[in-house]
Write a protein that holds these residues in place. Structure first.
Motif, PDB file in Angstrom:
ATOM      1  N   MET A  15       0.841  -1.200   0.000  1.00 14.22           N
ATOM      2  CA  MET A  15       0.000   0.000   0.000  1.00 14.22           C
ATOM      3  C   MET A  15       0.876   1.250   0.000  1.00 14.22           C
ATOM      4  SD  MET A  15      -1.157   0.507   3.947  1.00 14.22           S
ATOM      5  CE  MET A  15      -1.351   2.244   3.647  1.00 14.22           C
ATOM      6  N   PHE A  16       0.287   2.343  -0.463  1.00 10.49           N
ATOM      7  CA  PHE A  16       0.889   3.674  -0.343  1.00 10.49           C
ATOM      8  C   PHE A  16      -0.225   4.600   0.108  1.00 10.49           C
ATOM      9  CE2 PHE A  16       3.252   1.451  -3.669  1.00 10.49           C
ATOM     10  CZ  PHE A  16       4.560   1.585  -3.216  1.00 10.49           C
ATOM     11  N   SER A  17      -0.100   5.146   1.305  1.00 17.21           N
ATOM     12  CA  SER A  17      -1.164   6.012   1.819  1.00 17.21           C
ATOM     13  C   SER A  17      -0.555   7.025   2.769  1.00 17.21           C
ATOM     14  CB  SER A  17      -2.234   5.177   2.535  1.00 17.21           C
ATOM     15  OG  SER A  17      -1.655   4.470   3.630  1.00 17.21           O
ATOM     16  N   GLN A  18      -1.390   7.938   3.271  1.00 15.03           N
ATOM     17  CA  GLN A  18      -0.945   8.918   4.254  1.00 15.03           C
ATOM     18  C   GLN A  18      -1.654   8.659   5.565  1.00 15.03           C
ATOM     19  OE1 GLN A  18      -0.792  12.517   1.189  1.00 15.03           O
ATOM     20  NE2 GLN A  18      -0.095  13.141   3.198  1.00 15.03           N
ATOM     21  N   GLN A  19      -0.861   8.399   6.592  1.00 15.97           N
ATOM     22  CA  GLN A  19      -1.390   8.068   7.901  1.00 15.97           C
ATOM     23  C   GLN A  19      -2.256   9.198   8.434  1.00 15.97           C
ATOM     24  OE1 GLN A  19       1.216   6.090  10.848  1.00 15.97           O
ATOM     25  NE2 GLN A  19       0.943   7.934  12.064  1.00 15.97           N
ATOM     26  N   ILE A  20      -3.296   8.830   9.119  1.00 17.14           N
ATOM     27  CA  ILE A  20      -4.193   9.824   9.718  1.00 17.14           C
ATOM     28  C   ILE A  20      -3.571  10.290  11.026  1.00 17.14           C
ATOM     29  CG2 ILE A  20      -6.461  10.180  10.716  1.00 17.14           C
ATOM     30  CD1 ILE A  20      -7.530   8.179   8.670  1.00 17.14           C
ATOM     31  N   ASP A  21      -3.346  11.594  11.139  1.00 17.07           N
ATOM     32  CA  ASP A  21      -2.687  12.179  12.307  1.00 17.07           C
ATOM     33  C   ASP A  21      -3.495  13.358  12.820  1.00 17.07           C
ATOM     34  OD1 ASP A  21      -0.340  10.577  12.583  1.00 17.07           O
ATOM     35  OD2 ASP A  21       0.484  11.551  10.789  1.00 17.07           O
ATOM     36  N   LEU A  22      -3.199  13.746  14.045  1.00 14.48           N
ATOM     37  CA  LEU A  22      -3.819  14.933  14.622  1.00 14.48           C
ATOM     38  C   LEU A  22      -3.386  16.166  13.836  1.00 14.48           C
ATOM     39  CD1 LEU A  22      -5.426  16.284  16.940  1.00 14.48           C
ATOM     40  CD2 LEU A  22      -3.257  16.465  18.170  1.00 14.48           C
ATOM     41  N   PHE A  23      -4.349  16.964  13.445  1.00 12.85           N
ATOM     42  CA  PHE A  23      -4.067  18.177  12.679  1.00 12.85           C
ATOM     43  C   PHE A  23      -4.268  19.431  13.519  1.00 12.85           C
ATOM     44  CE2 PHE A  23      -5.982  21.298   9.486  1.00 12.85           C
ATOM     45  CZ  PHE A  23      -4.764  21.891   9.236  1.00 12.85           C
ATOM     46  N   GLN A  24      -5.437  19.576  14.132  1.00 10.70           N
ATOM     47  CA  GLN A  24      -5.718  20.778  14.921  1.00 10.70           C
ATOM     48  C   GLN A  24      -6.590  20.418  16.114  1.00 10.70           C
ATOM     49  OE1 GLN A  24      -7.487  23.867  12.540  1.00 10.70           O
ATOM     50  NE2 GLN A  24      -5.568  24.472  11.627  1.00 10.70           N
ATOM     51  N   ASP A 169      -6.595  14.085  10.217  1.00 10.26           N
ATOM     52  CA  ASP A 169      -6.781  13.857   8.790  1.00 10.26           C
ATOM     53  C   ASP A 169      -5.596  13.100   8.201  1.00 10.26           C
ATOM     54  OD1 ASP A 169      -4.796  15.795   8.481  1.00 10.26           O
ATOM     55  OD2 ASP A 169      -6.188  17.362   7.870  1.00 10.26           O
ATOM     56  N   GLY A 170      -5.772  12.641   6.995  1.00 10.34           N
ATOM     57  CA  GLY A 170      -4.803  11.860   6.242  1.00 10.34           C
ATOM     58  C   GLY A 170      -5.549  11.279   5.055  1.00 10.34           C
ATOM     59  N   LEU A 171      -5.096  10.163   4.534  1.00  6.21           N
ATOM     60  CA  LEU A 171      -5.839   9.452   3.492  1.00  6.21           C
ATOM     61  C   LEU A 171      -5.399   7.987   3.549  1.00  6.21           C
ATOM     62  CD1 LEU A 171      -7.977  10.202   1.405  1.00  6.21           C
ATOM     63  CD2 LEU A 171      -6.181  10.278  -0.315  1.00  6.21           C
ATOM     64  N   ASP A 172      -6.227   7.187   4.264  1.00  6.74           N
ATOM     65  CA  ASP A 172      -5.895   5.777   4.442  1.00  6.74           C
ATOM     66  C   ASP A 172      -7.124   4.950   4.128  1.00  6.74           C
ATOM     67  OD1 ASP A 172      -4.303   3.601   5.033  1.00  6.74           O
ATOM     68  OD2 ASP A 172      -3.495   4.521   6.857  1.00  6.74           O
ATOM     69  N   TYR A 173      -6.982   3.613   4.087  1.00  4.93           N
ATOM     70  CA  TYR A 173      -8.100   2.822   3.588  1.00  4.93           C
ATOM     71  C   TYR A 173      -8.140   1.431   4.190  1.00  4.93           C
ATOM     72  CZ  TYR A 173      -4.944   0.174   0.448  1.00  4.93           C
ATOM     73  OH  TYR A 173      -3.961  -0.632  -0.071  1.00  4.93           O
ATOM     74  N   VAL A 174      -9.317   0.828   4.035  1.00  2.22           N
ATOM     75  CA  VAL A 174      -9.509  -0.597   4.265  1.00  2.22           C
ATOM     76  C   VAL A 174     -10.116  -1.192   3.004  1.00  2.22           C
ATOM     77  CG1 VAL A 174      -9.741  -0.522   6.762  1.00  2.22           C
ATOM     78  CG2 VAL A 174     -11.743  -0.147   5.342  1.00  2.22           C
ATOM     79  N   SER A 175      -9.860  -2.491   2.763  1.00  3.90           N
ATOM     80  CA  SER A 175     -10.396  -3.159   1.573  1.00  3.90           C
ATOM     81  C   SER A 175     -10.242  -4.658   1.770  1.00  3.90           C
ATOM     82  CB  SER A 175      -9.642  -2.712   0.313  1.00  3.90           C
ATOM     83  OG  SER A 175      -8.308  -3.196   0.332  1.00  3.90           O
ATOM     84  N   GLY A 176     -10.587  -5.408   0.738  1.00  2.00           N
ATOM     85  CA  GLY A 176     -10.407  -6.841   0.819  1.00  2.00           C
ATOM     86  C   GLY A 176      -8.955  -7.218   0.990  1.00  2.00           C
TER      87      GLY A 176
END
Length: 793
Positions: A15-24, A169-176
């Motif tokens: 996978m290639f994604s951006q981890q969801i982290d605390l923003f504000q 925020d970030g951009l991550d996912y779940v899938s099969g």
């Protein structure tokens, strides 16, 4: 500020994604809501068309007691990204971007922008220019064609408890291929579960795919049918509005009551999916968390005493907190990480409050001249804190110290201006210190304050004393001549004069200096008054400055004495105007119908628009002149209407920019006027011919034989004959064979002669010509014999 740490436990898959982290984070009597919309016209897959919108709208609804605080916009879609969109017509560019490449190799993007200035309260909001059309077709191949936007709104409500809002925020996912995602929010002090909630923005959820697609918070399955059933958490719904038609986008919020408990210090979130591909873009939590947040700042240092004591002035703050900071919170001071002193707060510090204090530190022997002085609040001296805080990592402040500056407490020498007063300040605020000032080594008996006002050059010394602490420092003060700025002149250029808008600002050097010696002063030019005052950002080169905001731009001139301390300024304007004339076209083929040798023309109506060529007639003046020199000098303006008496005649047009100084910005062009005289016609005599027997009233006429009589033998006249007057006026249906014309009415007929100027067929006159057929005399038949008698015989 409370910091929520985020941990992700992921399956070991590609996978290639951006981890969801605390923003504000936001603290206060606050809460959140969200609104937004999809760009899909229906759920993707199942034969849905491969199309997408570029704009959509959604409404924000706040109650009267809810006060808008801030707005945070997110948008996403397939492809490399469209990061410039519009909100209610105003441009929005991404402040932060996100990217994700799935295990199938498809690329997706996300974006964030703070849109607080564009949100005006409740109302309908439209996002447009979000163009994903180029990326949709590849995404349709694996049914991940989606797009949309949402805006998180933070608002204040005085009826709420003290809450902490945390935006991740970030951009991550779940899938099969990656069936689980765990997010742990730590370092939370939950006071009560009252009104606690969590919101999600997710993409690509499908209503028709419900294969182990779950959301668990603290191990509790979120089952909220019919919008969000437990086995299909992300299914194109908006639980803020109750809609189930937010195609391939989920904007959901869930109550945490009964899930988080008082005393909890973390929240664990688990997402699963055995089939559906779901991307998580942001999540936001609101919990009642009443704890303080201590920070500290070193305000300044006192003098370094001969016994190596030095006072440190500091301030402790309690901001971004939801509870008071208790009294007796410990404070530790370190030199290069070695503890050298301790203190504590005196009173409870309220939310958004502060408390200032002073501590005297004795610098250990061997302390270097340059070191880091560190102050740490909520530290008992070994790095241990005793107060639970929203953020345990922001308790320290480091001040780089140069002991030379501490010894020289009066600071560097001072340059000032004659006529001004300089205040020399020891910087010592401790009332326990006493002061004695000296001028050029001579004591000033009555000057015993921590500051001294001076107006003359000299060396000023101060001895400060407090018990065993004594420190001495001296400073030289210089008073320089105050320049004056004489009035400068405005500079003007016009493109019609060959100027290009590059100004030599130094033309104003002698004007601003006046009688002052140029060798004793510097002159510089600046774009703002503030820069002229500070001397910052001088225009270079000043001899060729291109005007930045035509037609008029202010320039600020600064004249200073050679130390740069004393100065004066003046403002002038540079002006670059534009003007053009034409291009002009000639006026030809005019007709002097009465052949009096002149033609009357309305030049304004005929030529002004052409001369202006799109320039605003309110901003430009047009005039007409007989010569180039007159047009350049704006003299001998032709009247309007104008009688043209010479053909051809050249007329010169002048177009002048009204905003320019009179007579300074004009463009010149010219055109030619040519006219022709309509032939003067002479009323011809009746053209008579004799009929032939049997006198039927018809005869043959050679019409061109009347040409010279009609025109007076004018060589520039061409005569054509017509049977009908209107035909003659219109130049149609001429007599086909004028040399053998047979009248068409018995005995008498009027025809019409049209004489055109040989140079202009539109310049003519028409005159009538009468044709008369006379009967031949009758002959008696038979004729009797004529007999005479010859009398000579």
């Amino acid at each position: 500020m409370k910091k929520l740490l985020l941990c992700l436990l992921l399956s070991p898959v590609f996978m290639f994604s951006q981890q969801i982290d605390l923003f504000q984070q936001f603290n206060g009597r606050l809460d959140f809501t969200a609104f937004g919309n999809t760009l899909n016209t229906q759920e993707n897959g199942n034969g849905a068309p491969c199309t997408i919108l570029t704009s959509s709208s959604a409404a924000l609804n706040l109650l009267p007691n809810q006060t808008f605080v801030s707005a945070h916009m997110y948008w996403a879609g397939p492809g490399s990204g469209d990061f410039d969109v519009r909100l209610n017509g105003s441009p929005v560019s991404a402040d932060r971007t996100f990217s994700l490449t799935s295990g199938a190799g498809q690329t997706y993007f996300g974006a964030y922008a703070d849109v607080t200035p564009l949100i005006t309260g409740s109302g309908l909001y439209n996002v447009s220019d979000l163009d994903l059309t180029a990326a949709i077709i590849p995404a349709c191949n694996n049914t991940t064609n989606f797009g949309g936007w949402s805006i998180i709104v933070i608002y204040e409500d005085p009826s709420l408890p003290l809450n902490q809002i945390s935006l991740f925020d970030g951009l991550d996912y779940v899938s099969g291929n990656q069936p689980s995602l765990e997010i742990t929010l730590t370092n939370i002090e939950v006071s009560t579960d009252k009104l606690a909630k969590i919101g999600f923005l997710a993409w690509e959820g499908d209503r028709g795919i419900a294969n182990n697609e779950t959301l668990l918070i603290e191990g509790v399955l979120i089952d909220n049918p019919p919008l969000n059933p437990g086995n299909n958490a992300f299914n194109g719904t908006n639980s803020y509005t109750g809609s189930d038609q937010l195609y391939n986008m989920d904007l959901d919020v869930y109550d945490l009551g009964g899930i988080v408990m008082p005393g909890d210090t973390e929240i664990t979130i688990n997402l699963t999916s055995s089939q559906d591909f779901v991307m998580v873009h942001n999540l936001i939590t609101s919990v009642n968390s009443e704890i303080p947040d201590a920070t500290i700042v070193i305000d300044n240092l006192g003098v370094l005493c001969q016994n190596r004591d030095i006072n440190v002035n500091y301030t402790v703050f309690n901001v971004n907190s939801t509870a008071f900071l208790p009294a007796n919170t410990p404070i530790a001071f370190y030199i290069n990480n070695t503890l050298v002193g301790q203190s504590q707060t005196v009173a409870d510090i309220p939310i958004d409050g502060s408390e200032s204090g002073t501590i005297t530190l004795n610098l250990p022997l061997g302390t270097p001249v340059n070191f880091d002085l560190k102050a740490v609040v909520d530290d008992v001296g070994d790095g241990t804190g005793i107060v639970a805080e929203t953020n345990e990592t922001n308790n320290e402040f480091i001040l780089p110290v140069d002991l030379n500056e501490a010894v020289q407490f009066l600071g560097p020498d001072i340059q000032s201006c004659i006529g001004m007063t300089v205040t020399i300040d020891t910087g010592v605020v401790d009332p326990a210190f006493s002061f004695q000032w000296f001028f050029n080594g001579t004591p000033l008996p009555i000057e015993t304050d921590p500051t001294l006002d001076v107006t003359v050059d000299g060396t000023y010394t101060c001895i400060v004393t407090e018990g065993a602490c004594t420190a001495t420092d001296s400073i030289d003060v210089f008073f320089n001549v105050q320049p004056f700025a004489e009035p400068t002149i405005d500079l003007f250029q016009c493109d019609a004069n060959g100027d290009l808008g590059f100004f030599d600002l130094t033309v104003n050097d002698p004007f601003i200096l006046g009688t002052q010696n140029p060798a004793d002063y510097n002159v510089s030019y600046h774009l703002t008054q503030a820069e002229a005052n500070s001397g910052a950002n001088p225009i270079t080169p000043a001899t060729a400055y291109p005007i930045a905001t035509p037609p008029v731009q202010p320039i600020f001139a600064r004249v200073e004495e050679l130390t740069g301390t004393c100065y004066a300024t003046d403002e002038f304007f540079i002006q670059f105007d534009t003007v053009s004339a034409g291009p002009m076209t000639n006026i030809g083929g005019l007709c002097d119908e009465d052949s009096n040798g002149e033609v009357l023309l309305n030049l304004v109506a005929l030529k002004n628009a052409e001369a202006l060529n799109g320039q605003d007639p309110n901003d430009y003046s047009v005039s007409y002149h007989p010569t180039q020199l007159d047009a350049e000098n704006d003299t001998a303006e032709l009247p309007n209407p104008y009688n043209v008496t010479t053909s051809p005649e050249t007329v010169y047009v002048r177009v002048e920019n009204n905003a320019s100084p009179p007579g300074t910005c004009a463009a010149i062009s010219s055109f030619i006027i040519e006219f022709f005289a309509a032939p003067v016609l002479i009323e011809p005599s009746t053209y008579e011919v004799c009929d032939e027997l049997p006198n039927d009233g018809f005869a043959e006429f050679n019409l061109p034989t009347k040409d010279d009589e009609i025109t007076g033998s004018n060589p520039e006249a061409v005569v054509v004959y017509y049977e009908d007057f209107n035909d003659a006026l219109n130049g149609v249906n001429p007599i086909a064979n004028p040399t053998m014309f047979v009248n068409t009415t018995i005995g008498f007929q009027t025809i019409y002669a049209r004489a055109d100027n040989v140079n202009s067929t539109d310049c003519f006159n028409v005159i009538a010509l009468d044709l008369l057929v006379n009967d031949s005399p009758p002959i008696t038949d038979p004729i009797s014999d004529y007999i005479l008698c010859d009398n000579d015989e």
